[in-house]
Enzyme design. Structure first.
Site, short mmCIF file in Angstrom:
data_model
loop_
_atom_site.label_atom_id
_atom_site.label_comp_id
_atom_site.label_asym_id
_atom_site.label_seq_id
_atom_site.Cartn_x
_atom_site.Cartn_y
_atom_site.Cartn_z
N GLU A 235 0.92 -1.16 0.14
CA GLU A 235 0.12 -0.06 0.10
C GLU A 235 1.00 1.28 0.08
O GLU A 235 0.74 2.02 0.93
CB GLU A 235 -0.84 -0.02 1.08
CG GLU A 235 -1.84 -1.13 0.96
CD GLU A 235 -2.95 -1.32 2.05
OE1 GLU A 235 -2.96 -0.34 2.97
OE2 GLU A 235 -4.04 -2.02 1.91
N GLU A 338 -4.09 -8.98 -1.81
CA GLU A 338 -4.92 -8.60 -0.48
C GLU A 338 -6.27 -8.02 -0.42
O GLU A 338 -6.62 -7.23 -1.16
CB GLU A 338 -4.18 -7.62 0.51
CG GLU A 338 -4.79 -7.44 2.04
CD GLU A 338 -3.96 -6.47 2.70
OE1 GLU A 338 -2.72 -6.47 2.68
OE2 GLU A 338 -4.75 -5.63 3.39
#
Length: 487
Positions: A235, A338
């Protein structure tokens, strides 16, 4: 001269006939459904059906469906991407929770995920490079300030995570495609001198951080755990109150081409796959364009990873962005790296929307060119943790560490409708539904078996025809249900 022109035309025609990665490839052998049986497995809301064998059906002739007939059209002669696998993340939280289970329950858990006969046959896994939010505390593998990495060790991982990963590999038959992702460089390497709260990797530590990945891979492999690949940064556009680090597209591109990629090759790890982005679908097109359009960066990138959390803004999932990247960069692989249901509440274990979110995402992602799909934590406790910043979430399986019981959410069964039946090496094939309440994707395994997944999003029991050429099998699917059809 004439011979040269003829040769040039032959080469040109040959090149033009080569399929690009986002187009169907037609097989020479036509597929026939004649004489085949369809075995149907079902999971349905408000029922006891959980990956249950519910029907064995036969094909009949149906040359032309009419508008009143609901259909799922499958063409095994049109093939697309090659399937890598499905799995989940082997985090500190999962390992610590696993260690609290009795040995019989540990074995039940391992069979449930990694046995392809009695379980759902996971073949893919993710783990973290030192801590993430799903660790009991923050930690790194070096003493703070050690830019030479002389203190590097994975002693922390040896207590829970490494033994857990080894047991998962054994349960999967000795092979598990495992990739690792970092949440943050050590604090001293960052602009904010903090593992958490974003910050950036200081330019003077680019090389030291690249060396850190190499050390991780080499050390884990010396412990007997093969590493298939890494992602550059989890991220990279998120500033979180837990471990996080921000990379712009240009910064990730430059770190990859000037440091991480060359260092991996220099250290004999050029065969390890490097995944870029590893964040939500919303910005993935811009990240792909920036990195993949630079040949010196692109040559090190196996592909792009993505998550599903872009709906935090109140919108819906941007599945089409996955297809846009696949269209633009067909030579690059796409992997879902994810996803989980956030905001854990113990009363929500059996909320049917948990599973439907997985089914909807997996079907759309595969249809847009994704080769592998990785869930977040494979196991969490009764609090949705452990998590050192109370960012508690759902997992497909929870352990009640007070009673020792395992709790299987419907997400486990929804994922299983894909992972149990679609095996590594399968090719996605053409599949489409005639009505919007049905979602579908299909694959053909290397053994020739065709696997069709159909999900009913509606409140209505629906009868549809599984159509292959001029043959059709009539199938009934319950409301809010998912089916896998094997033929």
């Amino acid at each position: 001269m004439k011979q040269n022109i003829v040769l040039f035309l032959v080469i040109l025609l040959s090149a033009c006939s080569q399929p690009s990665g986002n187009k169907a490839v037609s097989n020479d052998k036509p597929y026939s459904a004649e004489g085949k049986k369809v075995v149907v497995y079902s999971t349905a809301d408000s029922s006891t059906l959980r990956l249950s064998a519910t029907d064995t059906l036969s094909f009949k002739t149906l040359a032309q469906p009419v508008e009143t007939q609901v259909c799922v059209f499958v063409d095994p002669s049109k093939t697309f991407q090659t399937f890598l696998g499905i799995g989940g993340a082997l985090t500190d939280a999962s390992a610590e929770t696993f260690a609290k289970l009795s040995q019989p329950k540990q074995q039940e858990f391992l069979r449930a995920y990694y046995n392809d006969t009695t379980g759902i046959g996971y073949t893919l896994a993710r783990t973290t490079i030192h801590s993430s939010d799903f660790s009991s505390a923050s930690y790194t593998y070096i003493t703070e300030g050690d830019k030479e990495l002389k203190s590097f060790n994975v002693n922390h991982d040896k207590q829970y995570r490494i033994p857990f990963v080894k047991q998962a590999i054994a349960a999967a038959g000795g092979k598990l495609t495992l990739f690792a992702s970092p949440w943050s460089p050590p604090a001293f390497m960052k602009s904010n001198n903090d593992l958490a709260h974003g910050g950036k990797l200081k330019p003077e530590f680019y090389q030291a951080w690249a060396n850190y990945y190499v050390k991780f891979i080499q050390t884990w492999q010396s412990e007997g755990i093969p590493i298939w690949g890494i992602s550059v940064q989890n991220e990279p556009m998120a500033t979180q109150r837990w471990e996080s680090c921000v990379f712009t597209a240009e910064e990730e591109r430059d770190f990859l081409k000037n440091n991480l990629g060359p260092t991996m090759h220099k250290e004999g790890l050029g065969d390890k796959k490097i995944i870029v982005w590893d964040h939500n679908r919303d910005l993935m097109v811009q990240r792909a364009n920036t990195i993949f359009s630079d040949p010196e960066a692109s040559k090190y990138a196996w592909g792009m990873g993505f998550h599903w959390y872009e709906s935090w803004s109140g919108g819906t999932e941007m599945y089409e962005n996955v297809g846009r990247v696949h269209e633009a960069w067909p030579d690059k692989n796409l992997m879902f790296t994810e996803g989980c249901a956030e905001s854990f509440k113990a009363g929500g274990y059996y909320n049917w929307a948990l599973g439907e979110r997985y089914g909807r995402s997996m079907i759309n992602d595969f249809n847009n060119g994704t080769v592998g799909w990785t869930d977040w934590n494979v196991l969490l406790d009764e609090t949705g943790g452990p998590n050192h910043v109370q960012n508690f979430c759902f997992a497909p399986i929870h352990a009640d560490t007070k009673t020792g019981d395992l709790i299987y959410t419907n997400a486990y069964y929804y994922i299983g409708h894909f992972s149990k039946f679609i095996r590594p090496g399968a090719k996605r094939i053409s599949s489409a539904a005639s009505r919007s309440q049905l979602l579908t994707t299909s694959f053909k395994n290397e053994d020739g078996k065709v696997v069709v997944v159909v999900m009913n999003q509606s409140n209505a029991k629906t009868t549809y025809n599984l159509c292959i050429g001029t043959s059709a099998a009539e199938v009934t699917i319950l409301p809010h249900a998912i089916q896998t059809l094997v033929l």
